[in-house]
Design a protein around this motif. Sequence first.
Motif, PDB file in Angstrom:
ATOM      1  N   GLN A 287      18.562 -20.599  -0.627  1.00 21.87           N
ATOM      2  CA  GLN A 287      19.374 -21.802  -0.532  1.00 21.87           C
ATOM      3  C   GLN A 287      19.932 -21.908   0.887  1.00 21.87           C
ATOM      4  N   ILE A 288      19.296 -22.747   1.694  1.00 25.44           N
ATOM      5  CA  ILE A 288      19.755 -22.918   3.074  1.00 25.44           C
ATOM      6  C   ILE A 288      20.085 -24.380   3.363  1.00 25.44           C
ATOM      7  N   GLN A 289      20.132 -25.196   2.303  1.00 26.60           N
ATOM      8  CA  GLN A 289      20.422 -26.613   2.488  1.00 26.60           C
ATOM      9  C   GLN A 289      21.925 -26.880   2.545  1.00 26.60           C
ATOM     10  N   PHE A 290      22.679 -26.155   1.738  1.00 33.37           N
ATOM     11  CA  PHE A 290      24.119 -26.362   1.692  1.00 33.37           C
ATOM     12  C   PHE A 290      24.832 -25.055   2.077  1.00 33.37           C
TER      13      PHE A 290
ATOM     14  N   THR B  95      22.045 -16.091  27.164  1.00 32.35           N
ATOM     15  CA  THR B  95      21.242 -15.481  26.111  1.00 32.35           C
ATOM     16  C   THR B  95      21.947 -15.624  24.768  1.00 32.35           C
ATOM     17  N   PRO B  96      21.259 -16.184  23.762  1.00 36.93           N
ATOM     18  CA  PRO B  96      21.912 -16.376  22.457  1.00 36.93           C
ATOM     19  C   PRO B  96      21.825 -15.110  21.622  1.00 36.93           C
ATOM     20  N   LYS B  97      22.637 -15.074  20.620  1.00 40.73           N
ATOM     21  CA  LYS B  97      22.529 -14.037  19.608  1.00 40.73           C
ATOM     22  C   LYS B  97      21.584 -14.527  18.505  1.00 40.73           C
ATOM     23  N   GLN B  98      20.779 -13.654  17.966  1.00 41.46           N
ATOM     24  CA  GLN B  98      19.831 -14.010  16.920  1.00 41.46           C
ATOM     25  C   GLN B  98      20.447 -13.763  15.553  1.00 41.46           C
ATOM     26  N   PHE B  99      20.553 -14.837  14.778  1.00 40.90           N
ATOM     27  CA  PHE B  99      21.092 -14.735  13.428  1.00 40.90           C
ATOM     28  C   PHE B  99      19.938 -14.473  12.470  1.00 40.90           C
ATOM     29  N   PRO B 100      19.913 -13.331  11.813  1.00 41.38           N
ATOM     30  CA  PRO B 100      18.781 -13.017  10.945  1.00 41.38           C
ATOM     31  C   PRO B 100      18.747 -13.901   9.701  1.00 41.38           C
ATOM     32  N   VAL B 101      17.533 -14.325   9.320  1.00 36.74           N
ATOM     33  CA  VAL B 101      17.333 -15.144   8.109  1.00 36.74           C
ATOM     34  C   VAL B 101      16.185 -14.553   7.322  1.00 36.74           C
ATOM     35  N   ASP B 102      16.094 -14.953   6.073  1.00 40.63           N
ATOM     36  CA  ASP B 102      14.960 -14.545   5.248  1.00 40.63           C
ATOM     37  C   ASP B 102      13.715 -15.288   5.736  1.00 40.63           C
ATOM     38  N   ARG B 103      12.634 -14.537   5.973  1.00 40.17           N
ATOM     39  CA  ARG B 103      11.437 -15.141   6.581  1.00 40.17           C
ATOM     40  C   ARG B 103      10.692 -16.115   5.669  1.00 40.17           C
ATOM     41  N   LYS B 104      10.781 -15.967   4.395  1.00 43.87           N
ATOM     42  CA  LYS B 104       9.999 -16.791   3.476  1.00 43.87           C
ATOM     43  C   LYS B 104      10.872 -17.865   2.837  1.00 43.87           C
ATOM     44  N   TYR B 105      10.271 -19.083   2.738  1.00 46.20           N
ATOM     45  CA  TYR B 105      11.009 -20.201   2.154  1.00 46.20           C
ATOM     46  C   TYR B 105      10.076 -20.914   1.176  1.00 46.20           C
ATOM     47  N   TYR B 106      10.533 -21.155  -0.027  1.00 44.22           N
ATOM     48  CA  TYR B 106       9.739 -21.830  -1.058  1.00 44.22           C
ATOM     49  C   TYR B 106      10.540 -23.031  -1.559  1.00 44.22           C
ATOM     50  N   LYS B 107       9.773 -24.100  -1.896  1.00 42.57           N
ATOM     51  CA  LYS B 107      10.430 -25.252  -2.517  1.00 42.57           C
ATOM     52  C   LYS B 107       9.394 -26.025  -3.333  1.00 42.57           C
ATOM     53  N   ALA B 108       9.728 -26.446  -4.537  1.00 45.60           N
ATOM     54  CA  ALA B 108       8.856 -27.239  -5.411  1.00 45.60           C
ATOM     55  C   ALA B 108       9.715 -28.199  -6.197  1.00 45.60           C
ATOM     56  N   GLY B 109       9.195 -29.397  -6.422  1.00 39.86           N
ATOM     57  CA  GLY B 109       9.983 -30.388  -7.141  1.00 39.86           C
ATOM     58  C   GLY B 109       9.162 -31.597  -7.542  1.00 39.86           C
TER      59      GLY B 109
ATOM     60  N   ASN C 219      13.981 -16.783  13.253  1.00 42.26           N
ATOM     61  CA  ASN C 219      15.393 -16.462  13.468  1.00 42.26           C
ATOM     62  C   ASN C 219      16.138 -17.654  14.041  1.00 42.26           C
ATOM     63  N   MET C 220      17.406 -17.752  13.728  1.00 42.86           N
ATOM     64  CA  MET C 220      18.219 -18.858  14.201  1.00 42.86           C
ATOM     65  C   MET C 220      19.046 -18.389  15.395  1.00 42.86           C
ATOM     66  N   PRO C 221      18.778 -18.842  16.614  1.00 41.00           N
ATOM     67  CA  PRO C 221      19.576 -18.431  17.776  1.00 41.00           C
ATOM     68  C   PRO C 221      20.919 -19.155  17.795  1.00 41.00           C
ATOM     69  N   ILE C 222      21.972 -18.432  18.154  1.00 39.58           N
ATOM     70  CA  ILE C 222      23.306 -19.020  18.255  1.00 39.58           C
ATOM     71  C   ILE C 222      23.782 -18.862  19.701  1.00 39.58           C
ATOM     72  N   TYR C 223      24.038 -19.983  20.370  1.00 41.79           N
ATOM     73  CA  TYR C 223      24.432 -19.981  21.781  1.00 41.79           C
ATOM     74  C   TYR C 223      25.966 -19.995  21.873  1.00 41.79           C
ATOM     75  N   GLU C 224      26.566 -18.812  21.774  1.00 41.12           N
ATOM     76  CA  GLU C 224      28.030 -18.725  21.836  1.00 41.12           C
ATOM     77  C   GLU C 224      28.559 -18.965  23.243  1.00 41.12           C
ATOM     78  N   ASP C 225      27.780 -18.586  24.269  1.00 39.04           N
ATOM     79  CA  ASP C 225      28.231 -18.734  25.664  1.00 39.04           C
ATOM     80  C   ASP C 225      27.599 -19.926  26.364  1.00 39.04           C
ATOM     81  N   GLY C 226      26.942 -20.797  25.638  1.00 37.71           N
ATOM     82  CA  GLY C 226      26.321 -21.962  26.244  1.00 37.71           C
ATOM     83  C   GLY C 226      24.808 -21.888  26.195  1.00 37.71           C
ATOM     84  N   LEU C 227      24.202 -23.026  26.489  1.00 36.96           N
ATOM     85  CA  LEU C 227      22.749 -23.138  26.358  1.00 36.96           C
ATOM     86  C   LEU C 227      22.013 -22.285  27.376  1.00 36.96           C
TER      87      LEU C 227
END
Length: 445
Positions: free
Chosen positions: A306-309, A97-111, A86-94
């Motif tokens: 797609q989390i690069q851009f 307590t941050p809010k947890q931004f939910p993300v997809d747990r699995k990441y794949y890349k091939a090239g 999860n990606m924590p977001i510190y809206e009130d400072g470091l």
Amino acid sequence: MNFLKYNIQLGLCLVITLLSPVCGRTQQMRAEALSLEKAWQLADLNSKKIQISEMDVQASAARLQIAKDGRLPEVSIHGQYAYVFNMPIYEDGLFHTPKQFPVDRKYYKAGAEAYLNLYNGGKTGREIKYAKKEQEIVEVEHHRTAADIHFSVAVHYYDVYRNQAYRTLLLHDIKEREKQLEEIKQLYANGTVLKSDVLRAELRLSKQRMLLIEINNSIKIAGQRLNVLIGKPDDTPVQLDVDTGGHAAFQLQSLQTYLDEAHAHAFNGLLSGKAKELRALNLQQVKSNTSPKVGFFAEYGYGYPQIQFYPYSLALYGSGMAGIKLSIPISGLYTNKHKVQEASLALKQQEIAYENAHDEIRQAVEEAYLRCTEAMKKIEVAKENIKQAAESYRIMRNTYFNQLSLLTDFLDAETQLLQSRFELSTAQANAQVQFYKLQRTIGNL
């Protein structure tokens, strides 16, 4: 009568049967007479040093191919699998307590990606030239190793020849001394000579028999060394196919001819010259450290999510790029100066070493040439000494058995005759060895 005829036929068959293996072995021994050229061929096939040198040549060919492969594009594929937190977001400072931004747990890349060098200051081309020169050096070293083995074979070959000639002369001398001892014993029985003469003759015969043991051992030692070089079992009897006829089996050319051949083909000169060429290539390579590098590159790959851009997307996506890559080593303008200086000094050093190598080659050729002519002269002197020693022996033998000279003078005369014959065999063998030493020095063995 028929029974007698049957017995005769049976006896002849038995004799033929018994003699057949002996004749077969005799013919086999004659067939296996070893010439020097045949010994060289066996050494080329069986010498472990030559086999190691041949592997060095094969390895140098592989290194040259590796250098040529540097011109090919570099291609690679890659893949990645990851567990994303999860990606924590510190809206009130470091420190809050941050809010947890939910993300997809699995990441794949091939090239896949590729890079083709277009220009790098000529380094790749020089690396290929460098590998070629190294291959040439290894080949010269291989030929030098073969020449050294050939020379060692020749040394041991003529060592066997010399000692076998000694043995032949000594066996004949022992037979003569045994007959002579019987004659002296007869004279002693008749009261013509003293007991001391008999003892001296027996002592002389005993020394000759001891010398024969030493010569036989020398033949075994030299034969074993020769067998090791040509790949035969150590205890294989060595029967030589050589006949000098009392003369050197070669004709010398002029000294200048050998000097010219040595300048073109001597191993040390060739190696030193190629080492100088390597140093020159190395200097050019060091100077090119400040050259820019230009290459074509391309890459393409697929990923999920797609989390690069931004904006992100929970979907499969593809991305890639292609273009020209340029890099200029700015730091090389001030760090490469001393490297160039070092490479320049190494080149000058090798140029002096090249000249010194040819000086040493000239000295070695002239020395080998003079030793060769000296050995040929010794053959003629030894032949003349044999004539004089044989005449002296004839005179002393006649005078001793006519009671006109002492036994010590007679024994000295026959010792001198045997020694003169030994010296002729030694001179013949040494002349051949010196000739092959000259051939090795000029790079022609």
